[in-house]
Design a protein around this motif. Structure first.
Motif, short mmCIF file in Angstrom:
data_model
loop_
_atom_site.label_atom_id
_atom_site.label_comp_id
_atom_site.label_asym_id
_atom_site.label_seq_id
_atom_site.Cartn_x
_atom_site.Cartn_y
_atom_site.Cartn_z
N ASN A 46 0.80 -1.22 0.00
CA ASN A 46 0.00 0.00 0.00
C ASN A 46 0.83 1.28 0.00
N VAL A 47 2.15 1.14 0.03
CA VAL A 47 3.02 2.32 -0.06
C VAL A 47 3.02 2.78 -1.52
N PRO A 48 2.76 4.05 -1.77
CA PRO A 48 2.82 4.52 -3.16
C PRO A 48 4.20 4.28 -3.75
N VAL A 49 4.26 4.04 -5.04
CA VAL A 49 5.55 3.79 -5.70
C VAL A 49 6.36 5.08 -5.80
N ASN A 50 5.70 6.16 -6.19
CA ASN A 50 6.38 7.41 -6.49
C ASN A 50 6.42 8.36 -5.30
N GLY A 51 7.30 9.34 -5.41
CA GLY A 51 7.36 10.43 -4.44
C GLY A 51 8.18 10.13 -3.20
N GLU A 52 8.33 11.18 -2.41
CA GLU A 52 9.05 11.04 -1.15
C GLU A 52 8.29 10.07 -0.26
N ASN A 53 9.02 9.15 0.36
CA ASN A 53 8.48 8.07 1.19
C ASN A 53 7.74 7.01 0.39
N GLY A 54 7.81 7.06 -0.93
CA GLY A 54 7.27 6.00 -1.76
C GLY A 54 8.25 4.83 -1.83
N LEU A 55 7.87 3.78 -2.53
CA LEU A 55 8.73 2.59 -2.63
C LEU A 55 10.10 2.91 -3.21
N LYS A 56 10.11 3.74 -4.24
CA LYS A 56 11.39 4.10 -4.85
C LYS A 56 12.31 4.75 -3.82
N ASP A 57 11.77 5.66 -3.04
CA ASP A 57 12.55 6.35 -2.01
C ASP A 57 12.92 5.40 -0.87
N ARG A 58 11.97 4.64 -0.40
CA ARG A 58 12.21 3.76 0.75
C ARG A 58 13.25 2.67 0.46
N THR A 59 13.30 2.21 -0.80
CA THR A 59 14.25 1.15 -1.15
C THR A 59 15.55 1.70 -1.74
N LYS A 60 15.51 2.94 -2.20
CA LYS A 60 16.65 3.58 -2.87
C LYS A 60 17.03 2.85 -4.16
N MET A 61 16.07 2.15 -4.75
CA MET A 61 16.34 1.40 -5.97
C MET A 61 16.08 2.21 -7.23
N MET A 62 15.21 3.21 -7.16
CA MET A 62 14.87 4.00 -8.33
C MET A 62 14.80 5.47 -7.92
N GLU A 63 15.06 6.34 -8.87
CA GLU A 63 14.97 7.77 -8.62
C GLU A 63 13.50 8.16 -8.46
N TYR A 64 13.20 8.97 -7.47
CA TYR A 64 11.82 9.36 -7.22
C TYR A 64 11.61 10.88 -7.35
N ARG A 65 12.66 11.65 -7.31
CA ARG A 65 12.53 13.11 -7.23
C ARG A 65 11.91 13.72 -8.49
N TYR A 66 11.95 13.00 -9.60
CA TYR A 66 11.44 13.57 -10.85
C TYR A 66 10.11 12.93 -11.27
N ASP A 67 9.48 12.20 -10.35
CA ASP A 67 8.19 11.60 -10.66
C ASP A 67 7.17 12.69 -10.91
N GLY A 68 6.31 12.45 -11.89
CA GLY A 68 5.32 13.48 -12.24
C GLY A 68 4.04 13.38 -11.54
#
Length: 162
Positions: free
Chosen positions: A140-162
């Motif tokens: 249930n954690v959103p994929v994008n954005g700060e505190n999203g999966l990308k941010d929480r795992t540090k596997m993908m860049e999230y800062r440029y999500d639209g």
């Protein structure tokens, strides 16, 4: 040197284990991140799990050789993960129409052979714990954005999500 993360059949099995146990819909990015966590369960130790969620972090260890850079390996696995998803869709194991819309869900009308279901049921304890954490704590954690999966795992860049 063999790396199970680059094995398309191992990837299909990990994805099936996740889908079969959850019966939920996933985005392709969720599948990619969760597959990587299942392949390298020690990623749970490096992931910020939401407060109040079951952790199980202390017992997660990798029985395989851990990569020096999880991020590099994650990006290298993309082609294998997409190939695995394409194969599952081509054989109607996942819903091909939903997959075309970037959603991954097990096709309920396709029965998996019993031996595959038995294998899924008998995954090792670390993979089982990783799957349960992905389903129960991270789904249930959103994929994008700060505190999203990308941010929480540090596997993908999230800062440029639209």
């Amino acid at each position: 040197i063999y790396n199970h993360a680059y094995d398309i059949y191992n990837c299909m099995f990990r994805i099936l284990a996740l889908l079969y146990r959850s019966e939920q819909e996933f985005s392709i990015e969720q599948i990619r991140i969760f597959d990587f966590i299942i392949a390298f369960p020690e990623m749970i130790n490096m992931t910020r799990i939401p407060k109040g969620s079951a952790r199980g972090k202390k017992i997660i260890q990798n029985k395989y050789l851990s990569p020096q850079s999880h991020t590099k390996v994650f990006y290298r696995t993309e082609n294998f993960q997409i190939s695995a998803l394409n194969h599952l869709a081509a054989h109607n194991i996942i819903d091909a129409q939903k997959y075309a819309e970037n959603t991954v869900v097990l096709n309920k009308s396709t029965d998996l052979p019993k031996y595959i279901i038995d294998e899924i049921a008998s995954v090792d304890s670390n993979s089982d714990m990783a799957i349960r954490i992905c389903i129960n704590s991270l789904y249930n954690v959103p994929v994008n954005g700060e505190n999203g999966l990308k941010d929480r795992t540090k596997m993908m860049e999230y800062r440029y999500d639209g």
